[in-house]
Design an enzyme around this catalytic site. Structure first.
Site, PDB file in Angstrom:
ATOM      1  N   ASN A 132       0.979  -1.070  -0.093  1.00  0.00           N
ATOM      2  CA  ASN A 132       0.221  -0.395   0.240  1.00  0.00           C
ATOM      3  C   ASN A 132       0.984   1.382  -0.197  1.00  0.00           C
ATOM      4  OD1 ASN A 132      -2.239   1.887   0.734  1.00  0.00           O
ATOM      5  ND2 ASN A 132      -1.639   2.234   2.402  1.00  0.00           N
ATOM      6  N   GLU A 133       0.542   2.088  -0.985  1.00  0.00           N
ATOM      7  CA  GLU A 133       1.335   3.447  -0.800  1.00  0.00           C
ATOM      8  C   GLU A 133       2.364   3.643  -0.676  1.00  0.00           C
ATOM      9  OE1 GLU A 133      -0.938   5.624   1.041  1.00  0.00           O
ATOM     10  OE2 GLU A 133      -2.808   5.998   0.118  1.00  0.00           O
TER      11      GLU A 133
END
Ligand code: BMA
Length: 669
Positions: free
Chosen positions: A427-428
């Site tokens: 994630n990210e």
């Protein structure tokens, strides 16, 4: 199922490592739940109790039990201790002998205990080291590793669910314990591992199923394997027998004519075929493996087009508009998540016309119950690996080896599920590095990310699955470090509304190809609020309300957005109600816009479906499973046929979006 299994779930005892005093404990479970049941601590979810239980994760804890060995196990060639989940830094003792240490919460640990068990009474104890104490010497060294500012320091060093260290919707509750089932498995003759099922679809609607695996032999006897394939109605479609099992084996392919295809929710049915592989040694049943499979093709189309590059899931040749939300762990204490809880949440997603959930990379890999429900209901799963934004992970050999074991095991466990649509590295992380939000040597940051996600995990996923798309990070574009979060290609996380305070109508100026995150916070239902705060504290700026809101400035942002559309609410229940209306309206505005632009945009997963505690967060369903206004609205804005309106200066444009595969004809009044 093995030749013989003895469960070790149930009653255990628990003590703080430095004390003698024992408390009753229950497995699967965790320290916080056991301490709560024993009356030692109050409910950490009530008021500001979270603060008063922080001492728990500073300490080491020991679980212990005695058991009478099931005599059948002594007749087996090998006996394994199978721990489906140990959270996390554990040392296991059997009859006083140290038999293993573990450092990964996400995987099953299987230990050969053949030489350690004995007739009659046995004892097992598992000592858990405090993750906070463990990382102390590591975080003192200024180094490559980095973590979120407002979390307990050091999470990247431990393969333990990141959200438990504190997240912008999750409390800091770093529990430990035996969080999934534990048992002894006795085997005779050998066992089958790594069952791999693949399917080939030909143009003339014929499907070939390949089933293979690996076999480990021990002891004497002649092993055989049987394969049975049954249709969704239970009819047996094919059977095969393999004699003289080799270390690697493959059954002859099975042909299915006129297959019943598996479809995402809203596009067709979800028929599940069943594959059963049984191992027999000298004609005696030893092991049975069962897998439900769905017949479908799935690919991620990323083709150049007039807006850049598409990002669309194509199932059985049909481009699917993915409608859904982000799934976060359903509890801060994962062992407490019941089957009913999974059913309720997944069925709520289905009732809101969703067809995809993203298992976000800061939680844990869910258990079979979750993926089985998604198979059953046609909910595609975007599966992140558990590496989360704002963090930077070690890249030493031991860490990489640990991660490699984890990826292999998770992929092997989940790859037969038809619901599983995509693996995503993290994630990210790429976005954070690209934006320069992670301080330190930027060149090294990039190189580390490449090593872990573009190379190692990508390679492993390809080898262990190879039938599904892999994305190295969410969001990302087709070229590493080239505008992740672009509107022209790849997927996007859209946070200018909320984090940068843009009005929610600004969603209409964003044209992502697939939006995997966007959200706006709200208060939960007043009944939920009553479960953590008494009416005397019903004030957004009360410390209790601030402690249940983990996003910095979150409560003032809620008040700000309410004030954009309404007047100052007269009291807190009105604030709760209006905040939900604004949230529902904002997400409706966004989704309708992206659905109007179907083709250019092919998916919207809002942030977030659910909660892990009674939070003030972006969720549409709160911790107690009360639907917020957003979830009711989702049912309408995710309807297969959608009528939406856009106000232009002096007129209103009406749009019909049809996600079904049939033409729609209707009358607008
Ligand atoms: C995204 C997520 C989470 C976070 C959410 C809200 O960045 O991936 O990390 O909880 O936004 O800020």
């Amino acid at each position: 199922m093995y030749t013989h299994t003895q469960s070790l779930n149930g009653k255990w005892s628990l003590r703080m490592a430095k004390e003698r005093n024992q408390l009753p404990a229950f497995v699967p479970g965790c320290v916080h739940l056991d301490l709560m049941n024993a009356g030692v601590i109050p409910d950490p979810f009530d008021r500001q109790n979270e603060e008063s239980v922080q001492w728990i994760h500073e300490n080491n804890w020991v679980y212990k039990r005695n058991f009478q060995l099931d005599q059948q196990l002594l007749k087996c060639d090998r006996v394994y201790l199978e721990c489906e989940g140990l959270d996390t830094l554990a040392t296991i003792y059997l009859n006083g002998n140290r038999i293993a240490t573990t450092d990964n919460m996400f995987i099953t640990h299987t230990i050969d205990v053949t030489d350690h068990i004995r007739t009659g009474s046995n004892s097992i104890s598992i000592a858990f080291q405090s993750p906070v104490q463990y990382v102390k010497p590591l975080i003192r060294k200024p180094g490559e590793v980095y973590w979120l500012d407002d979390a307990v320091p050091g999470s990247p060093f431990v393969r333990k669910a990141p959200y438990q260290w504190g997240w912008d919707w999750a409390p800091k509750l770093l529990t430990c314990g035996i969080w999934r089932s534990i048992r002894l498995n006795g085997c005779r003759g050998g066992h089958i591992a790594n069952l791999f099922i693949t399917q080939n679809h030909s143009r003339n609607r014929q499907i070939r199923i390949h089933v293979g695996g690996t076999f480990e032999r021990f002891g004497e006897g002649s092993p055989e394997a049987f394969l049975v394939l049954s249709a969704p109605n239970g009819d047996i479609l094919a059977q095969h027998k393999l004699s003289a099992l080799e270390a690697t084996f493959a059954f002859p392919p099975i042909h299915i004519d006129d297959p019943q295809l598996w479809w995402p929710n809203g596009y067709g049915e979800q028929p599940l075929y069943q594959i059963t592989v049984s191992l027999l040694v000298d004609g005696r049943p030893i092991q049975t493996l069962r897998r439900n499979i769905g017949l479908r093709t799935l690919r991620l189309e990323q083709r150049k087009d007039r807006w850049g590059r598409s990002f669309a899931f194509v199932v059985n040749g049909v481009r699917i508009f993915c409608k859904g939300a982000n799934w976060v762990p359903a509890d801060s204490f994962p062992s407490r998540v019941t089957t009913e809880c999974y059913e309720d949440l997944v069925e709520s997603a289905v009732r809101a016309n969703m067809n995809m959930l993203r298992v976000w990379g800061g939680g844990f890999y869910e258990d079979e119950r979750f993926y089985d429900l998604c198979d059953k209901h046609g909910i595609l799963v975007w599966q992140d690996f558990m590496f989360s934004g704002g963090c930077h992970y070690p890249t030493d050999e031991a860490f990489l080896a640990n991660v490699s074991r984890e990826i292999i095991q998770v992929v092997r466990r989940l790859r037969h599920h038809p619901c599983l649509a995509l693996w995503c590295g993290n994630n990210e992380m790429e976005w954070y590095i690209w934006a320069g939000w992670i301080p330190g040597n930027q060149k090294q940051r990039k190189a580390d990310h490449t090593k872990l996600f573009t190379e190692m995990i990508a390679r492993t996923v390809k080898r262990e699955d190879g039938t599904r798309p892999y994305l190295r990070s969410s969001p990302c574009s087709s070229v590493e470090y080239e505008t992740p979060n672009s509107e022209n290609e790849g997927n996007g996380h859209c946070w200018e509304v909320w984090h940068s305070k843009l009005p929610y109508r600004a969603y209409r100026e964003k044209f992502f190809r697939f939006v995997t995150e966007f959200g706006i916070g709200s208060l939960p239902h007043i009944d939920t609020i009553s479960q953590f705060a008494r009416p005397d504290n019903w004030n957004l700026t009360d410390p209790i309300f601030e402690s249940h809101q983990k996003c910095e400035a979150g409560n003032s942002l809620i008040a700000y957005y309410v004030a954009q559309d309404f007047r100052q609410p007269k009291d807190l229940p009105s604030m709760a109600y209006l905040s939900q209306l604004v949230q529902a309206e904002a997400i409706r505005c966004a989704v309708e816009h992206w659905r109007r632009n179907r083709r250019r945009c092919m998916g919207t997963l809002y942030w977030q479906l659910n909660d892990c505690w009674p939070a003030i967060s972006w969720s549409g369903i709160d911790y107690y499973h009360r639907w917020k206004a957003l979830h009711y609205a989702a049912k309408r804005f995710y309807a297969p046929v959608l009528l939406s309106a856009v106000e232009r200066e002096s007129r209103v444009d009406l749009h019909v979006t049809n996600d079904t595969r049939a033409p729609f004809c209707g009358l607008v009044r």
